[in-house]
Design a protein around this motif. Structure first.
Motif, PDB file in Angstrom:
ATOM      1  N   ILE A   1       0.875  -1.271  -0.027  1.00 28.47           N
ATOM      2  CA  ILE A   1       0.051   0.073  -0.057  1.00 28.47           C
ATOM      3  C   ILE A   1       0.839   1.294  -0.024  1.00 28.47           C
ATOM      4  O   ILE A   1       0.631   2.061  -1.020  1.00 28.47           O
ATOM      5  N   THR A   2       1.702   1.269   0.951  1.00 25.56           N
ATOM      6  CA  THR A   2       2.585   2.652   0.983  1.00 25.56           C
ATOM      7  C   THR A   2       3.637   2.722   0.071  1.00 25.56           C
ATOM      8  O   THR A   2       3.622   3.688  -0.672  1.00 25.56           O
ATOM      9  N   ASN A   3       4.231   1.453  -0.607  1.00 24.44           N
ATOM     10  CA  ASN A   3       5.254   1.785  -1.420  1.00 24.44           C
ATOM     11  C   ASN A   3       4.439   2.060  -2.833  1.00 24.44           C
ATOM     12  O   ASN A   3       5.055   2.491  -3.586  1.00 24.44           O
ATOM     13  N   GLY A   4       3.049   1.538  -2.978  1.00 27.39           N
ATOM     14  CA  GLY A   4       2.746   1.357  -4.195  1.00 27.39           C
ATOM     15  C   GLY A   4       2.096   3.007  -4.327  1.00 27.39           C
ATOM     16  O   GLY A   4       2.234   3.578  -5.492  1.00 27.39           O
TER      17      GLY A   4
ATOM     18  N   PHE B   1      13.033   4.553  -6.214  1.00 26.40           N
ATOM     19  CA  PHE B   1      14.645   5.140  -5.849  1.00 26.40           C
ATOM     20  C   PHE B   1      14.912   5.307  -7.206  1.00 26.40           C
ATOM     21  O   PHE B   1      15.718   6.360  -7.543  1.00 26.40           O
ATOM     22  N   TRP B   2      14.668   4.522  -8.200  1.00 31.01           N
ATOM     23  CA  TRP B   2      15.178   4.656  -9.608  1.00 31.01           C
ATOM     24  C   TRP B   2      14.308   5.977 -10.012  1.00 31.01           C
ATOM     25  O   TRP B   2      15.011   6.859 -10.840  1.00 31.01           O
ATOM     26  N   LEU B   3      13.122   6.148 -10.041  1.00 33.78           N
ATOM     27  CA  LEU B   3      12.405   7.279 -10.507  1.00 33.78           C
ATOM     28  C   LEU B   3      13.044   8.415  -9.621  1.00 33.78           C
ATOM     29  O   LEU B   3      12.987   9.621 -10.203  1.00 33.78           O
ATOM     30  N   LEU B   4      13.396   8.504  -8.558  1.00 29.96           N
ATOM     31  CA  LEU B   4      14.108   9.707  -7.663  1.00 29.96           C
ATOM     32  C   LEU B   4      15.362  10.024  -8.321  1.00 29.96           C
ATOM     33  O   LEU B   4      15.615  11.091  -8.508  1.00 29.96           O
TER      34      LEU B   4
ATOM     35  N   LEU C   1       4.974 -13.340   2.575  1.00 34.16           N
ATOM     36  CA  LEU C   1       6.223 -13.317   1.552  1.00 34.16           C
ATOM     37  C   LEU C   1       5.999 -12.855   0.140  1.00 34.16           C
ATOM     38  O   LEU C   1       6.813 -12.125  -0.161  1.00 34.16           O
ATOM     39  N   VAL C   2       4.781 -12.787  -0.199  1.00 28.18           N
ATOM     40  CA  VAL C   2       4.631 -12.044  -1.519  1.00 28.18           C
ATOM     41  C   VAL C   2       4.502 -10.739  -1.269  1.00 28.18           C
ATOM     42  O   VAL C   2       5.324  -9.886  -2.266  1.00 28.18           O
ATOM     43  N   GLY C   3       4.141 -10.195  -0.146  1.00 29.31           N
ATOM     44  CA  GLY C   3       4.012  -8.747   0.178  1.00 29.31           C
ATOM     45  C   GLY C   3       5.554  -8.174   0.253  1.00 29.31           C
ATOM     46  O   GLY C   3       5.982  -7.300  -0.314  1.00 29.31           O
ATOM     47  N   ILE C   4       6.429  -8.991   0.759  1.00 23.43           N
ATOM     48  CA  ILE C   4       7.931  -8.520   1.129  1.00 23.43           C
ATOM     49  C   ILE C   4       8.459  -8.314  -0.364  1.00 23.43           C
ATOM     50  O   ILE C   4       9.208  -7.488  -0.581  1.00 23.43           O
ATOM     51  N   GLY C   5       8.272  -9.378  -1.108  1.00 30.97           N
ATOM     52  CA  GLY C   5       9.066  -9.525  -2.446  1.00 30.97           C
ATOM     53  C   GLY C   5       8.326  -8.243  -3.388  1.00 30.97           C
ATOM     54  O   GLY C   5       9.154  -7.485  -3.955  1.00 30.97           O
ATOM     55  N   VAL C   6       7.004  -8.098  -3.350  1.00 27.93           N
ATOM     56  CA  VAL C   6       6.526  -7.024  -4.286  1.00 27.93           C
ATOM     57  C   VAL C   6       7.193  -5.646  -3.779  1.00 27.93           C
ATOM     58  O   VAL C   6       7.285  -4.684  -4.461  1.00 27.93           O
ATOM     59  N   THR C   7       6.896  -5.431  -2.264  1.00 28.28           N
ATOM     60  CA  THR C   7       7.495  -4.056  -1.614  1.00 28.28           C
ATOM     61  C   THR C   7       8.937  -3.971  -1.922  1.00 28.28           C
ATOM     62  O   THR C   7       9.351  -2.709  -2.362  1.00 28.28           O
ATOM     63  N   ALA C   8       9.910  -5.085  -2.157  1.00 26.94           N
ATOM     64  CA  ALA C   8      11.205  -4.691  -2.645  1.00 26.94           C
ATOM     65  C   ALA C   8      11.402  -4.319  -4.046  1.00 26.94           C
ATOM     66  O   ALA C   8      12.149  -3.241  -4.282  1.00 26.94           O
ATOM     67  N   VAL C   9      10.483  -4.779  -4.949  1.00 27.53           N
ATOM     68  CA  VAL C   9      10.259  -4.214  -6.171  1.00 27.53           C
ATOM     69  C   VAL C   9       9.947  -2.744  -6.290  1.00 27.53           C
ATOM     70  O   VAL C   9      10.613  -2.096  -6.844  1.00 27.53           O
ATOM     71  N   PHE C  10       8.830  -2.498  -5.492  1.00 24.21           N
ATOM     72  CA  PHE C  10       8.402  -1.084  -5.752  1.00 24.21           C
ATOM     73  C   PHE C  10       9.455  -0.153  -4.911  1.00 24.21           C
ATOM     74  O   PHE C  10       9.654   1.099  -5.484  1.00 24.21           O
TER      75      PHE C  10
ATOM     76  N   GLY D   1      -1.301  -1.350  -5.700  1.00 23.03           N
ATOM     77  CA  GLY D   1      -0.248  -1.898  -5.046  1.00 23.03           C
ATOM     78  C   GLY D   1      -0.870  -3.087  -4.227  1.00 23.03           C
ATOM     79  O   GLY D   1      -0.376  -4.342  -4.247  1.00 23.03           O
ATOM     80  N   ALA D   2      -1.894  -2.869  -3.408  1.00 22.75           N
ATOM     81  CA  ALA D   2      -2.383  -3.919  -2.661  1.00 22.75           C
ATOM     82  C   ALA D   2      -2.983  -4.894  -3.855  1.00 22.75           C
ATOM     83  O   ALA D   2      -3.038  -6.111  -3.448  1.00 22.75           O
ATOM     84  N   LEU D   3      -3.793  -4.527  -4.792  1.00 24.32           N
ATOM     85  CA  LEU D   3      -4.447  -5.350  -5.678  1.00 24.32           C
ATOM     86  C   LEU D   3      -3.354  -6.580  -6.333  1.00 24.32           C
ATOM     87  O   LEU D   3      -3.410  -7.548  -6.467  1.00 24.32           O
ATOM     88  N   ILE D   4      -2.178  -5.922  -6.603  1.00 21.30           N
ATOM     89  CA  ILE D   4      -0.928  -6.638  -7.142  1.00 21.30           C
ATOM     90  C   ILE D   4      -0.658  -7.737  -5.926  1.00 21.30           C
ATOM     91  O   ILE D   4      -0.269  -8.993  -6.414  1.00 21.30           O
ATOM     92  N   VAL D   5      -0.412  -7.340  -4.820  1.00 23.62           N
ATOM     93  CA  VAL D   5      -0.079  -8.424  -3.928  1.00 23.62           C
ATOM     94  C   VAL D   5      -1.142  -9.534  -3.598  1.00 23.62           C
ATOM     95  O   VAL D   5      -0.746 -10.633  -3.491  1.00 23.62           O
ATOM     96  N   TYR D   6      -2.239  -8.997  -3.521  1.00 27.06           N
ATOM     97  CA  TYR D   6      -3.466  -9.871  -3.206  1.00 27.06           C
ATOM     98  C   TYR D   6      -3.636 -10.761  -4.648  1.00 27.06           C
ATOM     99  O   TYR D   6      -3.547 -12.116  -4.059  1.00 27.06           O
ATOM    100  N   SER D   7      -3.326 -10.212  -5.596  1.00 29.07           N
ATOM    101  CA  SER D   7      -3.523 -11.370  -6.674  1.00 29.07           C
ATOM    102  C   SER D   7      -2.635 -12.217  -7.086  1.00 29.07           C
ATOM    103  O   SER D   7      -2.652 -13.640  -7.162  1.00 29.07           O
TER     104      SER D   7
END
Length: 347
Positions: free
Chosen positions: A106-109, A182-185, A168-177, A148-154
């Motif tokens: 949620i927050t990283n999305g 940081f790349w956008l920044l 586990l899925v949330g940790i992986g998706v959060t790392a990607v986000f 972001g939450a929809l991606i993790v839930y799916s």
């Protein structure tokens, strides 16, 4: 007697007296912190001056109290309550004290979409054509949090929803986000990304009544609904077989409660940015104070409001005239508590 029964129509609860006392004490502490927020600042005011400024539009301090300090304090309290309530629901479903809205993306999305809007539009708060100037930061944050939450839930859904797999899925998706953010920044203009970093840190600076209303409305609608789902949360802390044997529709109950948690965290993030550690620490503080089997919803919400309001008071006054983002203070306070939770889990 440590608890009393409460029955409304076909629904019933047991009201724990210790939880009621902890919630009441938290509300008293919250009122004291709100009063301090009204008094302290670059223009210090006494209690009589605050009261006069509140009820007299012609008073010299009316603008300071009613347009600067009160909306900011109310936004902080409501955002803290929403984040803590969301964290309590997620920790109960995942059966993990380290679970929080951050692992649901949620927050990283929200952060990714806001930073993308900043980089694309060339301004942190509009001024040029583009997605950011069309929707605004809060709308982009809300949309990003929900996506972001929809991606993790799916990704976590496999003929049902398992709390361990969700984490586990949330940790992986959060790392990607996080890496995308940081790349956008990195590729954005330094002035624009600097302003975006203030939002990413979680800030209540400049919050007005327009930020109070969405969170207040979300809490007014979702708090009663989550309280109705307390019975299913009590059952979900047992194993899946036990939950099914108790007659609880496990997947539907989990999905509805997670949806409520996502909405609470997304609206809170849209109003004040991703304030760190409130959703993680507040439910565990309430759990230990009430000595209950899982994070209590109302006590967690009050604990989150107290934590955010107190942290904002420190951020606003401790280093005056410099004001820190409230997320910096909550991170400093919450990081040692996270280490403590990890140490306890390992032990």
């Amino acid at each position: 007697m440590t608890s009393i029964p409460l029955r409304i129509a076909r629904l019933s609860w047991r009201i724990r007296l210790r939880g009621v006392s902890v919630t009441g004490g938290g509300l008293v502490l919250l009122a004291l912190l709100m009063a301090l927020n009204m008094r302290l600042g670059d223009i210090p005011l006494s209690v009589p001056e605050v009261i006069a400024a509140t009820f007299d539009p012609g008073d010299a301090g009316h603008f300071v109290v009613m347009e600067l300090r009160l909306p900011r304090a109310l936004t902080g309290a409501l955002v803290g309550a929403a984040l803590a309530l969301s964290g309590a629901i997620i920790q109960s479903i995942a059966r993990n004290p380290l679970a929080s809205p951050e692992i649901l993306g949620i927050t990283n999305g929200a952060s990714v979409l806001v930073v993308a809007g900043v980089v694309a539009s060339g301004s942190a708060y509009g001024g040029v054509s583009g997605l950011l100037s069309t929707l605004g930061v809060p709308a982009l944050a809300l949309l990003g949090g929900l996506l972001g939450a929809l991606i993790v839930y799916s990704l976590a859904w496999r003929r049902g929803l398992d709390g361990y797999r969700l984490v586990l899925v949330g940790i992986g998706v959060t790392a990607v986000f996080t890496n995308v953010k940081f790349w956008l920044l990195t590729v954005g203009d330094v002035n624009d990304t600097g302003r975006a970093m203030v939002w990413i840190s979680g800030s209540l600076n400049g919050r007005g009544w327009e930020h109070v209303q969405p969170v207040a409305l979300a809490l007014a609608v979702l708090v009663p609904l989550t309280l109705l789902g307390t019975c299913s949360l009590d059952a979900l802390r047992f194993g899946d077989d036990t939950v099914t044997a108790l007659g609880v529709r496990m997947n539907r109950s989990r999905s509805l409660m997670i949806f409520a948690a996502v909405l609470l965290a997304a609206v809170a993030t849209a109003s004040a940015g991703p304030i760190a550690f409130v959703a993680l620490a507040a439910p565990q503080i309430a759990l230990r104070l009430t000595r209950s089997g899982q994070p209590p919803l109302l006590s967690s919400a009050v604990a989150g409001a107290v934590l955010t309001t107190g942290a904002d008071l420190i951020a606003r006054t401790a280093f005056s005239p410099l004001e820190l983002p409230v997320g910096v203070v909550t991170a400093v306070l919450g990081a040692p508590y996270l280490i403590h939770l990890i140490w306890r889990a390992r032990k």
